[in-house]
Design a protein around this motif. Sequence first.
Motif, PDB file in Angstrom:
ATOM      1  N   ASP A  86       0.870  -1.333   0.056  1.00 33.32           N
ATOM      2  CA  ASP A  86       0.107  -0.009   0.051  1.00 33.32           C
ATOM      3  C   ASP A  86       0.760   1.212   0.010  1.00 33.32           C
ATOM      4  OD1 ASP A  86      -2.084   1.729   0.383  1.00 33.32           O
ATOM      5  OD2 ASP A  86      -2.252   1.694   2.354  1.00 33.32           O
ATOM      6  N   TRP A  87       1.037   1.711  -1.055  1.00 28.67           N
ATOM      7  CA  TRP A  87       1.952   2.931  -1.373  1.00 28.67           C
ATOM      8  C   TRP A  87       1.444   4.110  -0.597  1.00 28.67           C
ATOM      9  CZ3 TRP A  87       2.167   7.149  -5.564  1.00 28.67           C
ATOM     10  CH2 TRP A  87       3.214   7.791  -5.524  1.00 28.67           C
ATOM     11  N   ALA A  88       2.370   4.544   0.243  1.00 27.68           N
ATOM     12  CA  ALA A  88       2.305   5.692   1.145  1.00 27.68           C
ATOM     13  C   ALA A  88       0.957   5.823   1.811  1.00 27.68           C
ATOM     14  CB  ALA A  88       2.264   7.023   0.077  1.00 27.68           C
ATOM     15  N   GLY A  89       0.616   4.653   2.307  1.00 23.61           N
ATOM     16  CA  GLY A  89      -0.637   4.439   3.184  1.00 23.61           C
ATOM     17  C   GLY A  89      -0.904   5.258   4.355  1.00 23.61           C
ATOM     18  N   ASP A  90       0.295   5.341   4.853  1.00 23.31           N
ATOM     19  CA  ASP A  90       0.435   5.822   6.199  1.00 23.31           C
ATOM     20  C   ASP A  90       0.364   7.217   6.394  1.00 23.31           C
ATOM     21  OD1 ASP A  90       0.821   6.054   8.909  1.00 23.31           O
ATOM     22  OD2 ASP A  90       3.079   6.417   8.912  1.00 23.31           O
ATOM     23  N   ARG A  91      -0.740   7.739   6.950  1.00 23.09           N
ATOM     24  CA  ARG A  91      -1.159   8.899   6.747  1.00 23.09           C
ATOM     25  C   ARG A  91      -0.322   9.889   7.608  1.00 23.09           C
ATOM     26  NH1 ARG A  91      -7.619   9.067   6.938  1.00 23.09           N
ATOM     27  NH2 ARG A  91      -8.288   8.026   4.978  1.00 23.09           N
ATOM     28  N   ASP A  92       0.312   9.364   8.712  1.00 23.60           N
ATOM     29  CA  ASP A  92       1.153  10.051   9.682  1.00 23.60           C
ATOM     30  C   ASP A  92       2.429  10.441   9.066  1.00 23.60           C
ATOM     31  OD1 ASP A  92      -0.753  10.355  11.629  1.00 23.60           O
ATOM     32  OD2 ASP A  92      -0.051   8.382  12.494  1.00 23.60           O
ATOM     33  N   GLY A  93       3.028   9.383   8.326  1.00 26.50           N
ATOM     34  CA  GLY A  93       4.401   9.671   7.657  1.00 26.50           C
ATOM     35  C   GLY A  93       4.772   9.448   6.320  1.00 26.50           C
ATOM     36  N   ARG A  94       3.393   9.194   5.609  1.00 28.97           N
ATOM     37  CA  ARG A  94       3.507   8.520   4.261  1.00 28.97           C
ATOM     38  C   ARG A  94       4.457   7.626   3.794  1.00 28.97           C
ATOM     39  NH1 ARG A  94      -1.223   9.199   2.210  1.00 28.97           N
ATOM     40  NH2 ARG A  94      -1.978  11.301   2.521  1.00 28.97           N
ATOM     41  N   LYS A  95       4.670   6.525   4.883  1.00 31.74           N
ATOM     42  CA  LYS A  95       5.373   5.367   4.606  1.00 31.74           C
ATOM     43  C   LYS A  95       4.366   4.241   3.972  1.00 31.74           C
ATOM     44  CE  LYS A  95       9.056   6.411   7.864  1.00 31.74           C
ATOM     45  NZ  LYS A  95       9.805   5.556   9.165  1.00 31.74           N
TER      46      LYS A  95
END
Length: 204
Positions: free
Chosen positions: A44-53
């Motif tokens: 899941d590309w850039a799925g982390d909303r906090d750090g875009r990891k």
Amino acid sequence: MHLPQAQHMTAVMRILRYLKGTSSTGIYFDKNDHLDLIAYTDVDWAGDRDGRKSTSGYFTLVGGNLVTWRSKKQKVVALSSAEAEFRGIAKGITEILWIRKLMSEIGFPQKTACKLFCDNKAAISISENPVQHDRTKHVEIDRYFIKDKLEDKIIKLPFVRSRDQLADILTKVVNSEAFDEALRKLGIGAPNAQLEGECRNNHN
């Protein structure tokens, strides 16, 4: 953990409710006529909303039975979906290599290339193409690692449609129908119900 917010608590409570409601769930191992090793990998590309990891995940199956799985946030931010996929594929290959070695040590060597199913055509194309691509210079080590394993015929990278990508449930939110279907294909469910189904099928 560093800056807990209300949405984090909501997510935790949802996980706990799911665990409570699936306390009887298990993995069913079926007897098949092969010991083929295959894997599904997804990102899941850039799925982390906090750090875009990005979050990568994989399932590995031996003889059609689930043996290992993992879902983990990548350590660095990926600049493209292809970069994130490369890192996910590399992790999947590492797991395949470990299981291949283990199976060989106990007397069941893999005689053919292991299939690693991926739903990103761009990542597959670049992996199989020896030409250097500017957009993948920052993941050159992963790209050559994948390329070497393809050339050594240790792995294959067949394309799988997103709706048939079992590892989707490790990296992103899917609807309940897709989630339940993936669990069924992985042999995950209530063991008693599965055994009863087997008994009915054998009786018929």
